[in-house]
Write a protein that holds these residues in place. Structure first.
Motif, PDB file in Angstrom:
ATOM      1  N   SER A  21       0.815  -1.213   0.000  1.00 36.32           N
ATOM      2  CA  SER A  21       0.000   0.000   0.000  1.00 36.32           C
ATOM      3  C   SER A  21       0.850   1.265   0.000  1.00 36.32           C
ATOM      4  O   SER A  21       0.375   2.331  -0.389  1.00 36.32           O
ATOM      5  N   ASP A  67       1.103  -5.806   2.729  1.00 39.47           N
ATOM      6  CA  ASP A  67       0.489  -5.073   3.847  1.00 39.47           C
ATOM      7  C   ASP A  67      -1.007  -5.349   3.895  1.00 39.47           C
ATOM      8  O   ASP A  67      -1.821  -4.469   3.671  1.00 39.47           O
ATOM      9  N   ILE A  70      -3.772  -3.163   5.748  1.00 38.53           N
ATOM     10  CA  ILE A  70      -4.377  -1.959   5.193  1.00 38.53           C
ATOM     11  C   ILE A  70      -5.844  -2.182   4.828  1.00 38.53           C
ATOM     12  O   ILE A  70      -6.605  -1.220   4.656  1.00 38.53           O
ATOM     13  N   SER A 101      -0.868   1.577   8.264  1.00 43.88           N
ATOM     14  CA  SER A 101      -2.058   0.724   8.310  1.00 43.88           C
ATOM     15  C   SER A 101      -2.454   0.405   9.746  1.00 43.88           C
ATOM     16  O   SER A 101      -3.638   0.311  10.068  1.00 43.88           O
ATOM     17  N   ARG A 104      -4.440   3.152  11.417  1.00 43.37           N
ATOM     18  CA  ARG A 104      -5.844   3.234  10.995  1.00 43.37           C
ATOM     19  C   ARG A 104      -6.749   2.292  11.781  1.00 43.37           C
ATOM     20  O   ARG A 104      -7.977   2.366  11.655  1.00 43.37           O
TER      21      ARG A 104
END
Length: 284
Positions: A21, A67, A70, A101, A104
């Motif tokens: 990402s 990743d 994400i 990530s 988030r």
């Protein structure tokens, strides 16, 4: 080509994303030809059904590619739920994650993923030196990366952190080692995976090397750097692995108990009493 950690060699490799990402790190050539994408639900469902029929001996699943963290929480919950339902013999799911990530995800969301079977997160610190991180176009400074690693551990997940010896070049070699030891000590991961830098054509770092802007450390410099790193690490308990094929001297160190033995082995190598892996034998 699938990229996965060495410790996931025997795992079911479930590709839920393609590429990385972020995909902008100056040293990384793993995803040069891959544009980041999310695999369709029907694709990974079919792969899980294949595993249900053919992979009953494998006890672990690794979510590929660079990743998977994400993915939106709802999609990760869906994937882990289906794995639990269709592959009930699986004891652990792992994934790569970067600091962006992880940031988030809320603390509650990370704990929920752990409750659904996610057991280990692999994250790249690369260096604890903010100047190097900026030059390599990593997403965030060392404090940000350390904070996200600590959140992983607080959620009850195992944390495996990767660092790259030689990433500071000759000029910042010891600064890189000392700052990386500081950041790792603050993060206190369960395992550290140390690689030694190998330049990949097509990457920004390789271009800098070609222009004479980056001086690649030799084996002696990298070994000295590793010694400084190991000497400076303060972990509650953990495993330091420098047995990747890129390293000149394979090391497996249980910290803190194995530190002195490891330092003695490195010292032997530095004075030529222990043979090093040849350049021809090193691999990414």
């Amino acid at each position: 080509m699938i990229i996965r950690p060495p410790s996931e060699a025997g795992s079911i490799l479930l590709q839920v994303t393609l590429g990385c990402s972020h995909g902008k790190c100056g040293f990384c050539g793993a995803y040069l030809e891959k544009r980041f994408d999310i695999k369709a639900r029907e694709t990974w469902l079919a792969d899980i059904e294949f595993a249900a029929r053919n992979c009953r001996r494998q006890r672990r699943v690794f979510l590929c590619d660079g990743d998977a963290m994400i993915l939106p929480q709802s999609q990760l919950v869906d994937i882990l739920t289906v794995i639990r339902e269709r592959l009930p013999w699986v004891t652990r799911v792992g994934t790569y994650a970067n600091a962006k990530s992880l940031d988030r995800k809320s603390d509650a969301e990370l704990r929920h993923l752990r409750e659904l079977g996610l057991g280990i997160v692999y994250m790249g610190l690369e260096s604890g030196d903010d100047e190097i991180l900026k030059a390599m176009n990593k997403n965030g400074d060392s404090a940000f990366i350390v904070a996200q690693g600590r959140r992983v551990k607080a959620a009850g997940l195992k944390l495996n952190v990767t660092v790259i010896n030689g990433l500071g070049g000759v000029e910042r070699s010891l600064v890189h080692a000392r700052e990386t030891a500081r950041a790792l000590s603050a993060m206190d991961p369960d395992q550290i995976g140390a690689l030694s830098l190998m330049l990949v054509p097509g990457t920004p770092l390789h271009d800098r090397f070609e222009r004479g802007e980056f001086v690649l450390p030799d084996a002696f410099t990298i070994l000295t750097e590793i010694r400084e790193l190991v000497a400076g690490l303060t972990l509650s308990r953990g495993l330091f692995l420098a047995n990747h094929a890129s390293n000149y001297l394979p090391l497996k160190v249980r910290l803190p108990s194995g530190r002195e033995k490891a330092l003695a082995l490195i010292d032997q190598a530095l004075v030529g009493e222990t043979a090093l892996r040849s350049e021809a034998a090193r691999r990414l």
